[in-house]
Design a protein around this motif. Structure first.
Motif, PDB file in Angstrom:
ATOM      1  N   VAL A 165       0.851  -1.195   0.000  1.00 51.34           N
ATOM      2  CA  VAL A 165       0.000   0.000   0.000  1.00 51.34           C
ATOM      3  C   VAL A 165       0.886   1.243   0.000  1.00 51.34           C
ATOM      4  N   ARG A 166       0.361   2.339  -0.518  1.00 51.11           N
ATOM      5  CA  ARG A 166       1.061   3.622  -0.468  1.00 51.11           C
ATOM      6  C   ARG A 166       0.034   4.729  -0.228  1.00 51.11           C
ATOM      7  N   ALA A 167       0.527   5.899   0.162  1.00 46.96           N
ATOM      8  CA  ALA A 167      -0.349   7.022   0.496  1.00 46.96           C
ATOM      9  C   ALA A 167      -0.094   8.198  -0.434  1.00 46.96           C
ATOM     10  N   LYS A 168      -1.155   8.948  -0.703  1.00 45.72           N
ATOM     11  CA  LYS A 168      -1.030  10.186  -1.475  1.00 45.72           C
ATOM     12  C   LYS A 168      -1.133  11.345  -0.495  1.00 45.72           C
ATOM     13  N   ILE A 169      -0.063  12.160  -0.447  1.00 41.76           N
ATOM     14  CA  ILE A 169      -0.004  13.316   0.451  1.00 41.76           C
ATOM     15  C   ILE A 169       0.405  14.528  -0.379  1.00 41.76           C
ATOM     16  N   ASN A 170      -0.292  15.625  -0.176  1.00 42.21           N
ATOM     17  CA  ASN A 170      -0.017  16.860  -0.929  1.00 42.21           C
ATOM     18  C   ASN A 170      -0.027  16.609  -2.433  1.00 42.21           C
ATOM     19  N   GLY A 171      -0.927  15.743  -2.888  1.00 42.97           N
ATOM     20  CA  GLY A 171      -1.087  15.504  -4.313  1.00 42.97           C
ATOM     21  C   GLY A 171      -0.063  14.578  -4.952  1.00 42.97           C
ATOM     22  N   GLU A 172       0.827  13.985  -4.157  1.00 46.38           N
ATOM     23  CA  GLU A 172       1.860  13.109  -4.714  1.00 46.38           C
ATOM     24  C   GLU A 172       1.845  11.753  -4.011  1.00 46.38           C
ATOM     25  N   TRP A 173       2.003  10.696  -4.805  1.00 45.94           N
ATOM     26  CA  TRP A 173       2.075   9.352  -4.234  1.00 45.94           C
ATOM     27  C   TRP A 173       3.421   9.164  -3.558  1.00 45.94           C
ATOM     28  N   GLY A 174       3.400   8.585  -2.379  1.00 50.58           N
ATOM     29  CA  GLY A 174       4.618   8.259  -1.656  1.00 50.58           C
ATOM     30  C   GLY A 174       5.129   6.885  -2.061  1.00 50.58           C
ATOM     31  N   GLU A 175       6.128   6.452  -1.343  1.00 50.41           N
ATOM     32  CA  GLU A 175       6.725   5.144  -1.621  1.00 50.41           C
ATOM     33  C   GLU A 175       5.789   4.027  -1.165  1.00 50.41           C
TER      34      GLU A 175
END
Length: 188
Positions: free
Chosen positions: A158-168
């Motif tokens: 799973v990964r998270a989207k923060i401030n409009g960008e996908w994380g690792e």
């Protein structure tokens, strides 16, 4: 007299900027990651001498300066359920039972979406590839079944989207699926 006055005024101003710039400690990567995850980059040291907290775009400038590079590592979700080596539900060949799989992972502050990816070892396509999840868990219910030759060595991440960008992506977790026809028929 005017000459001395101007020199006296400009000297302390230059000196004070020099002291501020040289005496302000650089934030650690952990401090940057935490501030960006909480959307509080404005609390980090000001990186430019001519940037004032009173400037209307101060928070945005601070976020862009510190968090543009920190976004991808700001928060990597930690998989919780299923744990490595877990055995997940399967259905029946007669489809008289449902498959119910639960996935859970740690919250990421500031995340607006999560992307869950689940695939079997021999599969060409994932059975779950959802990038629109708004919470840090997901229940997958299916009327299908997993054949015995495909029930081992499944992976999920799973990964998270923060401030409009996908994380690792998170670390990859593995699980198996119980043998076909293990559960008795259920009423749907």
């Amino acid at each position: 007299m005017k000459r001395t006055f101007y020199a006296a005024l400009s000297f302390p101003i230059i000196l004070s900027f020099g002291i501020v710039a040289n005496s302000t400690p650089k934030p650690t990567p952990e401090q940057i990651r935490d501030a960006c995850a909480e959307d509080r980059a404005d609390r980090l040291p000001i990186p430019f001498e001519d940037l004032s907290p009173d400037e209307p775009s101060f928070r945005e400038i601070m976020r862009l300066y510190y968090c543009k590079t920190a976004t991808n590592s700001a928060c990597i979700p930690t998989p919780i359920i299923p744990q490595n080596g877990a055995i997940l539900d399967n259905s029946r060949e007669d489809r008289a039972d449902l498959i119910i799989w639960d996935f859970d992972w740690s919250d990421c502050p500031g995340a607006t979406q999560y992307h869950l990816y689940v695939i079997g070892e021999n599969a060409r396509n994932p059975v779950i590839d959802i990038d629109t999840l708004s919470q840090s868990s997901h229940r997958e219910i299916s009327a299908g079944y997993i054949g015995d030759r495909n029930r081992l060595n499944w992976t999920w991440k799973v990964r998270a989207k923060i401030n409009g960008e996908w994380g690792e992506w998170s670390e990859i977790r593995t699980f198996d699926v119980e043998p076909l026809n293990t559960d008795p028929p259920s009423r749907r």
